[in-house]
Design an enzyme around this catalytic site. Structure first.
Site, mmCIF file in Angstrom:
data_model
loop_
_atom_site.group_PDB
_atom_site.id
_atom_site.type_symbol
_atom_site.label_atom_id
_atom_site.label_comp_id
_atom_site.label_asym_id
_atom_site.label_seq_id
_atom_site.Cartn_x
_atom_site.Cartn_y
_atom_site.Cartn_z
ATOM 1 N N GLY A 46 1.031 -1.167 -0.154
ATOM 2 C CA GLY A 46 -0.075 -0.007 -0.165
ATOM 3 C C GLY A 46 0.821 1.100 0.043
ATOM 4 O O GLY A 46 2.243 1.388 0.350
ATOM 5 N N GLN A 51 3.119 10.086 1.353
ATOM 6 C CA GLN A 51 4.223 9.423 1.357
ATOM 7 C C GLN A 51 5.347 9.911 0.047
ATOM 8 O O GLN A 51 6.300 9.809 -0.063
ATOM 9 C CB GLN A 51 4.163 7.975 1.366
ATOM 10 C CG GLN A 51 3.728 7.220 2.628
ATOM 11 C CD GLN A 51 3.749 5.951 2.529
ATOM 12 O OE1 GLN A 51 2.504 5.309 2.004
ATOM 13 N NE2 GLN A 51 4.421 5.266 3.251
ATOM 14 N N CYS A 89 6.435 0.153 7.539
ATOM 15 C CA CYS A 89 6.366 1.228 6.721
ATOM 16 C C CYS A 89 7.364 1.522 5.736
ATOM 17 O O CYS A 89 8.436 1.501 6.105
ATOM 18 C CB CYS A 89 6.113 2.223 7.615
ATOM 19 S SG CYS A 89 5.255 3.859 6.766
ATOM 20 N N LEU A 90 7.045 1.822 4.576
ATOM 21 C CA LEU A 90 7.814 2.075 3.522
ATOM 22 C C LEU A 90 8.793 3.433 3.767
ATOM 23 O O LEU A 90 9.578 3.824 3.571
ATOM 24 C CB LEU A 90 7.336 2.248 1.994
ATOM 25 C CG LEU A 90 6.564 1.025 1.455
ATOM 26 C CD1 LEU A 90 5.671 1.503 0.367
ATOM 27 C CD2 LEU A 90 7.753 -0.007 1.222
ATOM 28 N N HIS A 131 -3.410 1.214 8.101
ATOM 29 C CA HIS A 131 -2.199 2.023 7.950
ATOM 30 C C HIS A 131 -2.133 3.080 6.775
ATOM 31 O O HIS A 131 -1.682 4.241 7.148
ATOM 32 C CB HIS A 131 -1.265 0.806 7.561
ATOM 33 C CG HIS A 131 0.126 1.280 7.403
ATOM 34 N ND1 HIS A 131 1.171 1.067 8.473
ATOM 35 C CD2 HIS A 131 0.567 2.224 6.407
ATOM 36 C CE1 HIS A 131 2.246 1.553 7.845
ATOM 37 N NE2 HIS A 131 2.081 2.243 6.693
ATOM 38 N N GLU A 132 -2.888 2.813 5.821
ATOM 39 C CA GLU A 132 -2.729 4.078 4.863
ATOM 40 C C GLU A 132 -3.496 5.271 5.126
ATOM 41 O O GLU A 132 -3.421 6.364 4.714
ATOM 42 C CB GLU A 132 -3.178 3.536 3.342
ATOM 43 C CG GLU A 132 -2.270 2.306 2.923
ATOM 44 C CD GLU A 132 -0.853 2.553 2.956
ATOM 45 O OE1 GLU A 132 -0.280 3.637 2.829
ATOM 46 O OE2 GLU A 132 0.020 1.520 3.288
ATOM 47 N N HIS A 135 -1.916 7.574 7.441
ATOM 48 C CA HIS A 135 -1.007 8.163 6.861
ATOM 49 C C HIS A 135 -1.653 9.576 6.319
ATOM 50 O O HIS A 135 -1.046 10.645 6.399
ATOM 51 C CB HIS A 135 -0.359 7.549 5.354
ATOM 52 C CG HIS A 135 0.821 6.826 5.527
ATOM 53 N ND1 HIS A 135 2.086 7.250 6.293
ATOM 54 C CD2 HIS A 135 1.201 5.491 5.607
ATOM 55 C CE1 HIS A 135 2.888 6.289 6.358
ATOM 56 N NE2 HIS A 135 2.424 5.375 5.637
HETATM 57 CO CO CO Z 1 3.352 3.446 5.799
#
Ligand code: CO
Length: 163
Positions: A46, A51, A89-90, A131-132, A135
């Site tokens: 995702g 981000q 998380c990226l 999670h997204e 963000h």
């Molecule tokens: Co993340």
């Protein structure tokens, strides 16, 4: 299409509350296409627009075995169950942490044509959606894990299922 650079914690863009999309036009569809390409390039499940430096309420999802999905202005309308689960998380590369997530959620939003969508999700998809959407509200899983001290260092290559 283009692969976009992913912002890393503690970039302040990750802490802003993203704005709702008011008009779904080609610029939004291009953003979504670039986000999907970026997510695939980094093998994420995702990605949220902040981000990649865009403060708009757009998320993309790409779980193994499911087609890629774009949701604009996503909102969680129902949550059920609670579980403790590992998360990454990226935007926080090289770490994982334990967080509390819902077992299942119902999310409503819009697709890229502006049509209403309603997604019923459980397990990993529910976790990715929470999670997204976090963000979009400037929340990182680090906060839910109890702070950076609670994270565990991992090899970036083993950081699968990050979003
Ligand atoms: Co993340």
């Amino acid at each position: 299409m283009a692969i976009l650079p992913v912002r890393h914690h503690p970039d302040q863009m990750l802490r802003r509350k993203a704005r709702r999309v008011t008009i779904i036009d080609d610029s939004i569809r291009k953003l979504a296409a670039n986000m999907l390409e970026t997510m695939e390039a980094v093998k994420g499940v995702g990605l949220a627009a902040p981000q990649v430096g865009v403060s708009l309420r757009v998320i993309v999802l790409g779980l193994p075995g499911e087609g890629p999905q774009v949701i604009i202005n996503p909102e969680i309308v129902r949550r059920s169950g609670v579980r403790q689960i590992g998360e990454a998380c990226l935007s926080v590369p090289g770490y994982m942490g334990e967080v509390e997530r819902s077992v299942s959620v119902v999310v409503k939003g819009l697709d890229q044509e502006g049509k209403k969508v309603r997604v019923k999700a459980s397990e990993l998809l529910a976790q990715a959606l929470e999670h997204e959407i976090d963000h979009l509200n400037g929340v990182l899983y680090v906060d839910r894990a109890g702070g950076e001290d609670k994270l565990v260092k991992v090899e970036p290559a083993s950081q699968e299922k990050a979003g």
